[in-house]
Design a protein around this motif. Structure first.
Motif, short mmCIF file in Angstrom:
data_model
loop_
_atom_site.label_atom_id
_atom_site.label_comp_id
_atom_site.label_asym_id
_atom_site.label_seq_id
_atom_site.Cartn_x
_atom_site.Cartn_y
_atom_site.Cartn_z
N ALA A 101 -19.31 -0.96 3.54
CA ALA A 101 -18.81 -0.96 2.32
C ALA A 101 -19.63 -0.98 1.02
CB ALA A 101 -17.95 -2.44 2.40
N TYR A 102 -20.70 -1.51 1.32
CA TYR A 102 -21.83 -1.37 0.05
C TYR A 102 -22.08 0.21 -0.29
CZ TYR A 102 -26.11 -2.39 -2.32
OH TYR A 102 -27.12 -2.49 -3.18
N ALA A 103 -22.32 0.78 0.85
CA ALA A 103 -22.50 2.42 0.78
C ALA A 103 -21.30 3.14 -0.06
CB ALA A 103 -23.12 3.01 2.00
N GLN A 104 -20.03 2.51 0.48
CA GLN A 104 -18.83 3.53 0.06
C GLN A 104 -18.67 3.16 -1.64
OE1 GLN A 104 -15.59 3.44 2.64
NE2 GLN A 104 -14.16 2.87 0.73
N TYR A 105 -19.12 1.66 -1.90
CA TYR A 105 -19.04 1.30 -3.47
C TYR A 105 -19.95 1.99 -4.16
CZ TYR A 105 -18.49 -1.82 -7.11
OH TYR A 105 -18.35 -2.29 -8.48
N ILE A 106 -21.25 2.32 -3.69
CA ILE A 106 -22.28 2.94 -4.40
C ILE A 106 -21.67 4.41 -4.73
CG2 ILE A 106 -24.46 4.00 -4.22
CD1 ILE A 106 -25.37 1.35 -2.79
N ASN A 107 -21.23 4.86 -3.73
CA ASN A 107 -20.79 6.38 -3.86
C ASN A 107 -19.30 6.68 -4.29
OD1 ASN A 107 -23.15 7.70 -3.41
ND2 ASN A 107 -23.00 7.43 -1.31
N CYS A 108 -18.47 5.40 -4.62
CA CYS A 108 -17.24 5.73 -5.07
C CYS A 108 -17.01 6.25 -6.21
CB CYS A 108 -16.64 4.34 -5.02
SG CYS A 108 -14.77 4.35 -5.65
N GLU A 109 -16.07 7.33 -6.39
CA GLU A 109 -16.05 7.97 -7.80
C GLU A 109 -15.21 7.46 -8.77
OE1 GLU A 109 -14.31 11.77 -6.08
OE2 GLU A 109 -15.93 12.22 -5.06
N ASN A 110 -14.56 6.12 -8.34
CA ASN A 110 -13.89 5.45 -9.32
C ASN A 110 -14.00 3.79 -9.18
OD1 ASN A 110 -11.86 4.69 -11.30
ND2 ASN A 110 -10.17 5.13 -9.84
N LYS A 111 -14.94 3.32 -9.18
CA LYS A 111 -15.50 2.10 -8.76
C LYS A 111 -14.37 0.97 -9.50
CE LYS A 111 -20.53 2.60 -8.11
NZ LYS A 111 -20.31 3.98 -8.48
N GLN A 112 -14.00 0.21 -8.79
CA GLN A 112 -12.98 -1.04 -9.23
C GLN A 112 -14.07 -2.19 -9.62
OE1 GLN A 112 -9.64 -0.22 -9.85
NE2 GLN A 112 -10.62 1.70 -9.26
N GLU A 113 -13.48 -3.42 -10.33
CA GLU A 113 -14.27 -4.43 -10.65
C GLU A 113 -15.01 -4.91 -9.51
OE1 GLU A 113 -15.89 -7.00 -12.96
OE2 GLU A 113 -15.02 -5.30 -13.65
N ASN A 114 -14.36 -5.11 -8.30
CA ASN A 114 -15.01 -5.88 -7.12
C ASN A 114 -14.88 -5.15 -6.04
OD1 ASN A 114 -15.86 -8.35 -8.62
ND2 ASN A 114 -13.59 -8.72 -8.74
N ASP A 115 -14.63 -3.81 -5.92
CA ASP A 115 -14.37 -3.00 -4.78
C ASP A 115 -14.56 -1.52 -5.00
OD1 ASP A 115 -14.31 -2.47 -2.09
OD2 ASP A 115 -12.63 -4.12 -1.73
N CYS A 132 -12.35 2.00 -4.70
CA CYS A 132 -11.25 2.42 -5.15
C CYS A 132 -10.37 2.74 -3.75
CB CYS A 132 -11.10 3.68 -6.20
SG CYS A 132 -11.52 5.26 -5.28
N GLY A 133 -10.97 3.44 -2.89
CA GLY A 133 -10.17 3.50 -1.69
C GLY A 133 -9.37 4.88 -1.66
N ASN A 134 -9.47 5.46 -2.79
CA ASN A 134 -8.46 6.76 -2.71
C ASN A 134 -9.17 8.14 -3.12
OD1 ASN A 134 -6.26 5.28 -2.30
ND2 ASN A 134 -6.19 4.56 -4.46
N CYS A 135 -10.48 7.85 -3.77
CA CYS A 135 -11.12 8.96 -4.02
C CYS A 135 -11.53 9.75 -2.93
CB CYS A 135 -12.28 8.75 -5.04
SG CYS A 135 -13.70 7.86 -4.29
N ASN A 136 -12.08 11.03 -3.24
CA ASN A 136 -12.45 11.90 -2.19
C ASN A 136 -13.68 11.47 -1.23
OD1 ASN A 136 -12.81 14.75 -0.89
ND2 ASN A 136 -14.69 14.79 -1.86
N SER A 137 -14.56 10.56 -1.94
CA SER A 137 -15.70 10.10 -1.51
C SER A 137 -15.01 8.76 -0.41
CB SER A 137 -16.76 9.34 -2.47
OG SER A 137 -17.78 8.78 -1.60
N CYS A 138 -14.32 8.05 -0.80
CA CYS A 138 -13.91 6.90 -0.20
C CYS A 138 -12.99 7.31 1.19
CB CYS A 138 -12.87 6.10 -1.12
SG CYS A 138 -13.85 5.10 -2.19
N ARG A 139 -12.27 8.41 0.99
CA ARG A 139 -11.30 8.93 2.11
C ARG A 139 -12.38 9.37 3.14
NH1 ARG A 139 -8.25 11.06 -1.94
NH2 ARG A 139 -9.23 13.16 -1.69
N LYS A 140 -13.52 10.06 2.67
CA LYS A 140 -14.54 10.54 4.03
C LYS A 140 -14.92 9.21 4.41
CE LYS A 140 -14.72 15.01 2.06
NZ LYS A 140 -15.72 16.18 1.28
#
Length: 371
Positions: A45-59, A61-69
């Motif tokens: 989850a930490y790695a996903q947050y770091i590379n998320c393209e649309n970071k939320q306040e505390n997590d 996004c779960g929807n960007c290209n990076s999060c989906r992969k």
């Protein structure tokens, strides 16, 4: 994997999120926590947050290209290393990547036993071999394909032998925007040269409140059963899942009390019947959980006996038992009882004959409490 999917561990989540917001992401971190604590999903989850393209306040996004992969464990800049059972000296973690994906996605809290059972281990020993170390160096020497960071998550680096020294220079001076996340359970089994090059992230067992809440809301358990599972497992989610898979995680209190009464009374015939009809038929996981429950109850008896009542948090029935039982025997005898249970649990894990084992334990308890 998002932070919201992980049970409890709110302080660790807040710390990890803070390091990203403050731009203080250490290039080599050691997530150290016991089995079933969630240290592995926290690292993902930490790695996903770091590379998320649309970071939320505390997590993330779960929807960007990076999060989906990341959610499917197929991101080209996310790499895993883990112990495996090599059939050939050139085998690496990538050889077993499909099994790893399936195992992690079905159970992010998996332990070594679960991972072993998903592979054809035979009599081979698990390790992270020299070929894997060289493969890691080769993969991380390449530029990132699409993410801000290349991430390597190494699960159970305890299985690195002296081959781990091959990675020291890479860990100490990695390529730009490369992140090492080591997920370990036992610090004593790690190479000191690796520990000294990493920043520690301490992960405790899951707190009982969060675990009970999860079991009630997600597994539809009653409060009583959820509380008992949280108590038996001591915050180990993998243990909880194993108990739920085997006979639904049966209640142990009444069986435990009856067993002790027979032992205290020296009722050998009743003990033989109980071992034959009840204890030997629990199944291996429930036998282990029964013994872990016994260990925890006796530890609470000792705490109560020594006057540390504020550390004993039990339902009314168990609390009443602890109050009545605590004055009957010395702390030395209670500690000896725990030692017997711990040794029995060790033998259960190694597939000892349950009838012979539980009868032997029962007779040991008879002798212990008679003298």
């Amino acid at each position: 994997m998002q932070f919201k999917d992980i049970i409890g561990q709110e302080k660790v989540k807040a710390h990890l999120i803070h390091t990203v917001k403050e731009n203080r992401v250490s290039h080599a971190q050691l997530f150290l926590g016991p089995e079933g604590s969630g240290s592995l999903p926290l690292a993902v989850a930490y790695a996903q947050y770091i590379n998320c393209e649309n970071k939320q306040e505390n997590d993330s996004c779960g929807n960007c290209n990076s999060c989906r992969k990341y959610a499917k464990i197929i991101h080209p800049d996310l790499h895993f290393s883990y112990p495996f059972f090599a059939s050939h000296k050139e085998d690496t973690a990538t050889t077993f990547i499909e099994q790893w994906r399936n195992s992690f996605l079905s159970n992010p809290y998996l332990g070594m036993d679960v991972w072993r059972n998903s592979l054809e281990a035979g009599n081979k020993q698990a390790n992270i071999n020299i070929a894997e170390c060289h493969h890691i160096i080769q993969k991380l020497s390449l530029k990132a394909f699409e993410a801000s960071y290349k991430v390597l998550i190494m699960w159970l680096p305890e299985f690195l032998d002296k081959e781990g020294n091959t990675l020291l220079k890479l860990i100490e001076e990695p390529p730009e925007n490369t992140l090492f996340l080591l997920v370990a359970q036992n610090q004593d089994q790690l190479l000191n040269t690796i520990i000294s090059r990493t920043q520690l992230v301490k992960v405790n067992p899951i707190d009982k409140g969060s675990l009970v809440e999860y079991l009630i809301s997600e597994k539809n358990l009653t409060n009583e059963k959820a509380t008992q599972l949280a108590y038996i497992s001591a915050g180990n989610m993998q243990q909880v899942l194993a108990l739920l898979a085997e006979e639904g995680g049966n209640s142990h209190f009444n069986l435990f009390v009856q067993w002790l009464r027979f032992c205290f009374g020296g009722k050998v015939l009743d003990l033989i019947s109980m071992v034959d009809e009840d204890l030997s038929k629990l199944g291996r996981e429930n036998q282990k959980s029964f013994l872990l429950y016994a260990i925890q109850i006796i530890r609470d008896v000792i705490l109560f006996k020594e006057g540390v009542v504020n550390l004993v948090h039990l339902p009314q029935a168990e609390m009443s038992f602890v109050e009545k039982f605590s004055p009957l025997y010395s702390t030395e005898k209670l500690e000896a009882c725990i030692n017997i249970f711990e040794k029995t649990c060790y033998h259960i894990e190694r597939n000892a004959n349950p009838k012979i084992l539980f009868l032997d334990v029962s007779l040991q308890l008879v002798l212990l409490f008679k003298h």
